[in-house]
Scaffold this active site. Sequence first.
Site, PDB file in Angstrom:
ATOM      1  N   SER A 172       0.335  -7.584   6.718  1.00  0.00           N
ATOM      2  CA  SER A 172       1.053  -8.359   5.694  1.00  0.00           C
ATOM      3  C   SER A 172       2.453  -8.677   6.196  1.00  0.00           C
ATOM      4  O   SER A 172       2.758  -8.510   7.376  1.00  0.00           O
ATOM      5  CB  SER A 172       1.124  -7.551   4.389  1.00  0.00           C
ATOM      6  N   ASN A 187      -0.139   6.116   8.466  1.00  0.00           N
ATOM      7  CA  ASN A 187      -1.026   6.690   9.485  1.00  0.00           C
ATOM      8  C   ASN A 187      -0.455   6.367  10.866  1.00  0.00           C
ATOM      9  O   ASN A 187       0.238   5.365  11.034  1.00  0.00           O
ATOM     10  CB  ASN A 187      -2.447   6.100   9.369  1.00  0.00           C
ATOM     11  N   GLU A 199      -6.563  -2.010  14.148  1.00  0.00           N
ATOM     12  CA  GLU A 199      -6.516  -2.365  15.569  1.00  0.00           C
ATOM     13  C   GLU A 199      -7.389  -1.428  16.398  1.00  0.00           C
ATOM     14  O   GLU A 199      -7.636  -0.279  16.038  1.00  0.00           O
ATOM     15  CB  GLU A 199      -5.075  -2.249  16.106  1.00  0.00           C
ATOM     16  N   ARG A 225      -0.739  -7.640  -3.647  1.00  0.00           N
ATOM     17  CA  ARG A 225      -0.423  -8.866  -2.924  1.00  0.00           C
ATOM     18  C   ARG A 225      -1.725  -9.463  -2.410  1.00  0.00           C
ATOM     19  O   ARG A 225      -2.739  -8.792  -2.299  1.00  0.00           O
ATOM     20  CB  ARG A 225       0.558  -8.632  -1.781  1.00  0.00           C
ATOM     21  N   THR A 226      -1.654 -10.765  -2.137  1.00  0.00           N
ATOM     22  CA  THR A 226      -2.782 -11.446  -1.491  1.00  0.00           C
ATOM     23  C   THR A 226      -2.595 -11.313   0.009  1.00  0.00           C
ATOM     24  O   THR A 226      -1.519 -11.599   0.526  1.00  0.00           O
ATOM     25  CB  THR A 226      -2.812 -12.921  -1.903  1.00  0.00           C
ATOM     26  N   HIS A 227      -3.627 -10.833   0.691  1.00  0.00           N
ATOM     27  CA  HIS A 227      -3.539 -10.649   2.140  1.00  0.00           C
ATOM     28  C   HIS A 227      -4.148 -11.838   2.877  1.00  0.00           C
ATOM     29  O   HIS A 227      -5.078 -12.474   2.390  1.00  0.00           O
ATOM     30  CB  HIS A 227      -4.249  -9.362   2.562  1.00  0.00           C
ATOM     31  N   HIS A 285      -3.952  -1.467  -5.252  1.00  0.00           N
ATOM     32  CA  HIS A 285      -3.011  -2.559  -5.486  1.00  0.00           C
ATOM     33  C   HIS A 285      -3.140  -2.966  -6.951  1.00  0.00           C
ATOM     34  O   HIS A 285      -4.227  -3.250  -7.417  1.00  0.00           O
ATOM     35  CB  HIS A 285      -3.330  -3.776  -4.597  1.00  0.00           C
ATOM     36  N   SER A 309       0.836  -1.205   0.000  1.00  0.00           N
ATOM     37  CA  SER A 309       0.000   0.000   0.000  1.00  0.00           C
ATOM     38  C   SER A 309       0.866   1.248   0.000  1.00  0.00           C
ATOM     39  O   SER A 309       1.747   1.407   0.846  1.00  0.00           O
ATOM     40  CB  SER A 309      -0.892   0.026   1.239  1.00  0.00           C
TER      41      SER A 309
HETATM   42  I1  8IG Z   1      -1.784   1.302   5.398  1.00  0.00           I
HETATM   43  O1  8IG Z   1      -2.880   1.178  11.196  1.00  0.00           O
HETATM   44  C1  8IG Z   1      -2.165   0.486   7.113  1.00  0.00           C
HETATM   45  N1  8IG Z   1      -2.270  -0.810   7.209  1.00  0.00           N
HETATM   46  N2  8IG Z   1      -3.096  -3.369  10.933  1.00  0.00           N
HETATM   47  N3  8IG Z   1      -2.995  -1.064  11.086  1.00  0.00           N
HETATM   48  C2  8IG Z   1      -2.932  -2.206  10.352  1.00  0.00           C
HETATM   49  N4  8IG Z   1      -2.697  -2.212   9.065  1.00  0.00           N
HETATM   50  C3  8IG Z   1      -2.519  -1.042   8.476  1.00  0.00           C
HETATM   51  C4  8IG Z   1      -2.572   0.167   9.143  1.00  0.00           C
HETATM   52  C5  8IG Z   1      -2.814   0.153  10.532  1.00  0.00           C
HETATM   53  N5  8IG Z   1      -2.362   1.136   8.257  1.00  0.00           N
END
Ligand code: 8IG
Length: 277
Positions: free
Chosen positions: A217, A240, A198, A97-99, A76, A44
Amino acid sequence: MGVRHYARPVTDAIDPYALANEAAAVLTDRLGGDRIDVALVLGSGWSGAAEGLGETVVEIPLPELPGFSEPVVEGHGGVVRVVRTAAGRLAALFTGRTHFYEGKGPDAVVHGVRTAAAAGAKRLVLTNGCGGLNPAWAPGTPVLIRDHINLTGATPLHGATFIDLTDAWSPALREVARGVDPTLDEGVYVQFHGPEYETPAEVRMAGILGGDLVGMSTALEAIAAREAGLELLGISLVTNAAAGVTGETLNHDEVLEAGRDAGARLRTLLAGLLEVL
Ligand code: 8IG
């Protein structure tokens, strides 16, 4: 080589390593029989950073390779582009990608990594977008992955395959990366199952456990990479602040925006890396 024993049944009755060999055969066939030297997985916020890394030799939509399916997340790309780098090496750039949260299982998640290894790669650069626990990491800050904590409860390994993960994230390659960009910080990446972000309490837990970065990932891919003997470098783009760190709420748009804003820095970083990897 002995017979491979599976602790979990491979439910579709396809050996995932054989499937990666098949995908690699299609890829190297398209390269006129050449093998790749290095692979990059662009997560990402990273797809823009893949521009101008070399002359494109081939670009293949991933669904055209055995074992890959269409990625589900906007932003993606879902292709593998092989470029000839300025240093003359062949680099395979995987976008899309595959998550794990897609529910296709760990083998699907690491198929690109196994394919890269089967196609000849010796080094792998895993990138991702993630949340940062350190408030000093403004959105758009790249951070080197020093180590990881796998909170998925899953593994891509089958049976009693004991893989050493000491220095899984190559100290030598991190040194190389800091040679390219001396301002790069390091952190411990915590992989959650996702796809929900989270809770603030989970972010605090990740911090207590020793984590600095939270994402969905990369840890499973890292395990598969070490099983395959790949030398591994990881770079997380903090898109972020993790939940609760600043009090701001999270959304996927800021992820894409942070990638765009950081584009020039990430491009310079990857270009510099590919001069030496
Ligand atoms: I972009 O704050 C991205 N991916 N788990 N937490 C999780 N995955 C993420 C976050 C995040 N930001």
